[in-house]
Design an enzyme around this catalytic site. Structure first.
Site, PDB file in Angstrom:
ATOM      1  N   CYS A   1     -11.636   0.734  20.510  1.00 18.60           N
ATOM      2  CA  CYS A   1     -11.670   0.816  19.051  1.00 18.60           C
ATOM      3  C   CYS A   1     -13.090   0.976  18.527  1.00 18.60           C
ATOM      4  CB  CYS A   1     -11.022  -0.415  18.438  1.00 18.60           C
ATOM      5  SG  CYS A   1     -11.057  -0.418  16.627  1.00 18.60           S
ATOM      6  N   HIS A  39       1.671  -0.054 -11.887  1.00 19.24           N
ATOM      7  CA  HIS A  39       1.575   1.370 -12.223  1.00 19.24           C
ATOM      8  C   HIS A  39       0.128   1.672 -12.621  1.00 19.24           C
ATOM      9  CE1 HIS A  39       2.601   5.285 -13.903  1.00 19.24           C
ATOM     10  NE2 HIS A  39       1.838   4.960 -14.941  1.00 19.24           N
TER      11      HIS A  39
END
Length: 457
Positions: free
Chosen positions: A42, A441
């Site tokens: 990684c 939202h």
């Protein structure tokens, strides 16, 4: 010469250092043995450098599209690949240096550089010294698989590791393998300005995904100029002046693709073939992965295998979760199992694919009657506002008990939004609970309850 420890950790990848620190914190003396680079895949050749390159490639892509957003740049976009590489190198070096400092600061942890090989069930040899411990943890990771295809031994090729050494953009990069690693490099180098051709022996890309996911990913990459040769049943390599020839078809059509460089991205193999496992009697499967039980113990008492080498996951997050399972069971009195976790991962093309649980195909094969919810990203306000409407959301739900069986979000921020579904599944809640949850939202995640309200047989 020999030394005894309470625990030995072979490999300083994602699981090893954290496990060593926990064991040392519990009062154990711990030897961490690393033959190459602390941090494993990684940090050094995987997530960190490649996602840094992906970010540079995206910056170039967004800059080229500036006029669509009303942004005009003074001249054409160019790539300074040496600077791109230097940026990725810096991210890796900083991460590795920090991890080395972390280990050095752990009282009771000794970092030993060298290659460990078993000489008995609880004894290893490193550089002529023998180390013993009643607990041994194998965390040796994996490497690129190099298939014995025609011409591979006579032709220069790149792997996911050696391609990171490039400081120039290839003229034409041919990638053998149309799965996760290959596709990330395909889009990345296309955005850097290379011609890119992906050669895949099967009829479609990333065959473990549902067909519509594979098709949509192909369309996204083709729209950026990546070319594909699927059904390539006769792959071979041959050197050419200044480049390479990749054979793709033995019977018809253009039988070869000519390129300047070739990347082999056809899977991974575990780093278990030179550990002397046979001396300890540690069992492996036919592919070389160490066989483990639900607690990640091998067939030898007192020996565990974590990370890519155990075949129970091929991601940084699965390796780290392996550490958490082992530490919880050994030190916290818990009874955690690897089979309790939910499969989840991402494909980091742009836009990314976030995946959790079963595909629709897998759910049906497992005998589930399912309902499906699908919404194209063209109907996701956040994607429309950003001007990035490729892809779709798809959720698979059991028709009987409303369990969420799996989901795919291929689209802007899909790698983040998928966690709303993952967390709901992990909490044992059903589709109805998530459907009734209010989201913020404008976000991508806010459409997940909407998709669950539109499930169809």
């Amino acid at each position: 010469m020999s030394r005894a420890f309470d625990a030995i950790v072979i490999g300083a990848g994602q699981a090893g250092p954290s496990l060593a620190a926990r064991l040392a914190g519990a009062g154990m003396s711990v030897a961490v043995i690393e033959r190459k680079l602390v941090g494993g895949t990684c940090v050094n050749t995987g997530c960190m450098p490649t996602k840094t390159l992906v970010a540079s490639a995206r910056a170039a892509h967004v800059a080229r599209r500036g006029e669509a957003y009303g942004v005009r740049l003074p001249g054409p976009i160019s790539i300074d690949m040496a600077t791109v590489k230097a940026r990725a190198d810096t991210v890796t070096i900083n991460a590795r240096t920090n991890l080395e400092a972390f280990l050095a600061g752990q009282q009771g942890v000794t970092l030993i550089r060298g290659h460990a090989r078993f000489v008995s069930t609880h004894q290893v040899e490193v550089g002529g010294e023998r180390l013993s411990a009643p607990r041994i943890f194998i965390n040796v990771g994996g490497r690129a698989a190099v298939p014995d295809m025609p011409g591979v031994h006579e032709t220069p090729f790149l792997t996911n590791t050696t391609i990171l050494e490039l400081s120039e953009v290839p003229e034409h990069l041919v990638i053998v393998g149309g799965s996760y690693i290959g596709l990330e490099f395909a889009q990345m180098y296309r955005r850097f300005g290379a011609e890119v051709t992906v050669v895949e022996k099967t009829p479609r890309l990333i065959g473990r995904e549902d067909p519509e996911v594979s098709d949509a990913i192909r369309e996204i990459l083709e729209a950026e100029g990546v070319r594909f040769r699927l059904d390539s049943d006769c792959i071979s390599l041959a050197p050419r002046d200044g480049g390479v020839s990749v054979g793709v078809d033995c019977t018809s059509g253009d039988r070869a693709v000519e390129g300047s460089h070739v990347l082999l991205a056809v899977g991974r193999r575990p780093n278990t073939d030179d550990l002397g496992l046979e001396a300890a009697g540690i069992a492996t499967d036919p592919r070389g992965y160490i066989t483990v039980d639900d607690a990640l113990q091998t067939n030898v008492p007192g020996v565990w295998a974590l990370g890519d080498c155990n075949g129970r996951g091929a991601f940084t997050h699965t390796a780290y979760n392996d550490f958490e399972i082992v530490a919880a069971n050994l030190l916290d009195g818990e009874r955690r199992k690897v089979t309790d976790r939910i499969d989840t991962y991402a494909l980091f093309i742009d836009p990314p694919l976030g995946r959790v649980g079963m595909t629709e195909t897998q759910a049906r094969q497992a005998g589930h009657e399912v309902r499906i919810g699908v919404r194209p990203m063209t109907r996701v306000g956040r994607a429309v506002e950003k001007g990035e409407t490729a892809g779709f959301m798809k959720v698979v739900v059991d028709s009987g008990d409303e369990r969420i069986l799996g989901a795919a979000i291929l689209g802007v921020e899909g790698d983040e939004a998928i966690h709303a579904l993952l967390d709901t599944m992990s909490a044992g809640a059903g589709a109805d609970r998530l459907r009734r949850t209010m989201h913020i939202h404008p976000t991508v995640s806010e459409l997940i309850p909407t998709v669950l309200g539109e499930l169809k047989p």
